[in-house]
Write an enzyme that holds these catalytic residues in place. Structure first.
Site, PDB file in Angstrom:
ATOM      1  N   CYS A 179       0.638  -1.042   0.022  1.00  0.00           N
ATOM      2  CA  CYS A 179       0.091  -0.008  -0.016  1.00  0.00           C
ATOM      3  C   CYS A 179       0.915   1.267  -0.141  1.00  0.00           C
ATOM      4  CB  CYS A 179      -0.958  -0.380   1.265  1.00  0.00           C
ATOM      5  SG  CYS A 179      -2.011  -1.698   1.144  1.00  0.00           S
TER       6      CYS A 179
ATOM      7  N   HIS B  31      12.327   1.469   6.083  1.00  0.00           N
ATOM      8  CA  HIS B  31      11.857   0.091   6.089  1.00  0.00           C
ATOM      9  C   HIS B  31      12.618  -0.454   7.341  1.00  0.00           C
ATOM     10  CE1 HIS B  31      11.624  -3.570   4.351  1.00  0.00           C
ATOM     11  NE2 HIS B  31      11.472  -3.251   3.003  1.00  0.00           N
TER      12      HIS B  31
ATOM     13  N   HIS C  49      -3.309  19.534   6.613  1.00  0.00           N
ATOM     14  CA  HIS C  49      -4.118  18.391   6.105  1.00  0.00           C
ATOM     15  C   HIS C  49      -3.224  16.954   6.398  1.00  0.00           C
ATOM     16  CE1 HIS C  49      -7.117  21.540   4.613  1.00  0.00           C
ATOM     17  NE2 HIS C  49      -5.801  21.957   4.007  1.00  0.00           N
TER      18      HIS C  49
ATOM     19  N   HIS D 101      -3.315   6.797   5.112  1.00  0.00           N
ATOM     20  CA  HIS D 101      -3.647   5.593   4.242  1.00  0.00           C
ATOM     21  C   HIS D 101      -5.306   4.756   4.787  1.00  0.00           C
ATOM     22  CE1 HIS D 101      -4.076   1.813   2.214  1.00  0.00           C
ATOM     23  NE2 HIS D 101      -3.534   1.090   3.327  1.00  0.00           N
TER      24      HIS D 101
ATOM     25  N   HIS E 209     -14.861   4.210   3.565  1.00  0.00           N
ATOM     26  CA  HIS E 209     -16.284   4.118   3.559  1.00  0.00           C
ATOM     27  C   HIS E 209     -16.868   3.877   2.105  1.00  0.00           C
ATOM     28  CE1 HIS E 209     -20.726   4.679   3.955  1.00  0.00           C
ATOM     29  NE2 HIS E 209     -20.451   3.850   5.121  1.00  0.00           N
TER      30      HIS E 209
ATOM     31  N   ASN F 294     -10.371  -0.109   0.798  1.00  0.00           N
ATOM     32  CA  ASN F 294      -8.842  -0.151   0.813  1.00  0.00           C
ATOM     33  C   ASN F 294      -8.565  -0.398  -0.544  1.00  0.00           C
ATOM     34  OD1 ASN F 294      -6.110  -0.512   0.991  1.00  0.00           O
ATOM     35  ND2 ASN F 294      -6.128  -1.718   2.994  1.00  0.00           N
TER      36      ASN F 294
END
Length: 474
Positions: A172, A251, A339, A343, A372, A376
């Protein structure tokens, strides 16, 4: 006799200053990364995975028993996902057990070409496919040959000298990684255009077993994708939507638990799928903490950093030995960021990140609403969140946006954008923005329709007879 006259010395000095200034200016321009446009994919109405469609998919899985149905019910009720997300064609047609290569190509082609067609149409006046210098496509679970970048180049007849990069396995967080790759290439290439295409193949990786940790992906992931047009050409600054401020990637794959918390694998019965373990939240927290330690000093004002250091030192001195310091100690992110694109990986992730950063419900609303409405959508999810902010007219000139991507590995990939003009395009949210956030407050239909599964007196579940009874009630 003088070797150099005063006028010649003056001329040489002017030329020297001119070329030095030009060199510095070129270097500065090469570090520019402007976002000219972005497009998100919206599926057709017949692809919507509402409660009834989801129930049909679950019913077809003969490996599930009562406890698995109860688990799915709890997961869907608490998922934060609504009735209008989109599913893969082969799953809705009942072919999830035996997906074909054609299914995977159909899914990626539809998303990539739909978003790119719209993007080139919107930018027709100043950018064409032949102008693209750099192409980055990221799809984690599908790496065919020829590559997906080759399919894009072939369809749009792009130039022979285009630099193309096909990324897989990054989860993602791949979209921010792609942005980072582009901005690094921009440092060595002047006046260039780049495309970043992000999507995922869901249909060919639909899990048909009964391992709960692998069933989660079916509940959360949905069809989606995005295409983003970038440039470092200074002449397009006035047309650009935003400018990239910074990118930080971390990572933590050296940690065995973090490495294995998101993994493509087969269950003990040989059913392929995607494993999500309970260590996911801990891995995400660790990676994000390390990332923000590097990123926040770059974007927050010095005054806030000094205040934080003083408060932290004072609290540590006044806290009794052995006691943990308050979890409420933290930086005020609003002093440098307006803002937050978190994710939309799930309600728990959004709420957890929001709480740890001291954000309000207003701040996390775009991520919750994107989850919603669209679910995802993997690496493209951040762009649906950004689209919500723009459609709600929240983005004003000078605002800064923190994009927070997370992916398998485990990785934390964050970037900050600066808004260059007031934005108000309703984009992919055009048909639904006026219904949000109110629509997300409607009670989840899964509990209303299938709450009977939690009846402890039941020893088995027969979905066919239940569906008959539901039709009679209607």
């Amino acid at each position: 006799m003088e070797l150099f006259s005063l006028p010649s010395i003056f001329l040489v000095s002017v030329l020297f200053i001119f070329y030095i200034s030009k060199f510095v200016l070129n270097k500065r321009n090469q570090r520019n990364c402007f976002m000219l446009h972005y497009e998100c994919y919206k599926g057709k109405d017949e692809r919507k995975l509402d409660t009834e469609a989801c129930a049909k998919v679950v019913q077809r899985n003969k490996n599930l028993g009562l406890e698995e149905y109860r688990f799915l019910l709890r997961t869907m009720v608490s998922s934060g996902i609504g009735e209008e997300t989109y599913g893969p064609r082969n799953v809705l047609e009942g072919r999830e057990v035996s997906p074909t290569l054609l299914d995977a190509h159909f899914e990626t082609d539809e998303i990539m070409f739909d978003t790119l067609d719209k993007l080139f149409h919107k930018t027709k006046g100043f950018v064409s496919p032949s102008d693209i210098d750099i192409l980055v496509v990221n799809v984690s679970l599908f790496a065919p040959s020829p590559s997906l970048t080759s399919r894009v180049i072939n369809r749009y007849k792009m130039r022979e000298d285009i630099k193309s990069y096909n990324l897989s396995g990054l989860g993602c967080g791949a979209s921010v990684i792609s942005i980072d790759i582009v901005q690094r290439i921009f440092e060595t290439r002047e006046n260039s255009f780049a495309l970043v295409v992000s999507t995922e193949t869901m249909g060919s990786h639909w899990y048909c077993g009964k391992d709960r940790s692998m069933m989660l992906s079916n509940c959360l992931f949905r069809l989606g994708g995005s295409s983003v047009l970038l440039t470092n050409a200074p002449r397009f600054k006035n047309q650009a939507l935003m400018k990239l401020v910074t990118v930080v990637r971390v990572h933590v794959g050296s940690d065995d638990e973090a490495y294995s918390c998101c993994m493509q694998m087969e269950d003990k019965d040989g059913h392929p799928g995607f494993l999500l373990t309970k260590y996911l939240k801990k891995a995400a927290a660790k990676a994000q903490t390390l990332n923000l330690k590097v990123l926040l000093p770059r974007v927050l004002p010095l005054k806030e950093l000094i205040r934080y250091a003083i408060v932290r030192a004072f609290r540590q001195r006044t806290t009794a030995k052995g006691e943990s310091t308050s979890s409420e100690i933290g930086l005020d992110l609003k002093t440098g960021l307006q803002h937050f694109c978190i994710h939309p990986g799930g309600r728990a992730i959004i709420e957890g990140v929001g709480k740890s950063l001291g954000l309000t419900e207003f701040d996390t609303e775009p991520s919750r609403m994107a989850l919603h409405r669209f679910g995802n959508t993997s690496s493209s999810g951040l762009w649906y969140v950004l689209g919500y902010m723009e459609a709600k007219k929240r983005l004003k000139k000078g605002d800064k946006i923190l994009m927070m991507g997370m992916g398998a590995g485990f990785e934390s990939n964050n970037c900050v954008w600066k808004v260059l003009k007031n934005l108000d395009d309703k984009n992919v949210w055009e048909d639904s923005i006026d219904r949000y956030p109110e629509t997300s407050k409607i009670p989840n239909l899964f509990l209303e329709m299938y709450g009977w599964i939690n009846d402890d007196t039941m020893s088995f579940v027969e979905f066919e007879s239940f569906q008959v009874s539901i039709k009679r009630e209607k």
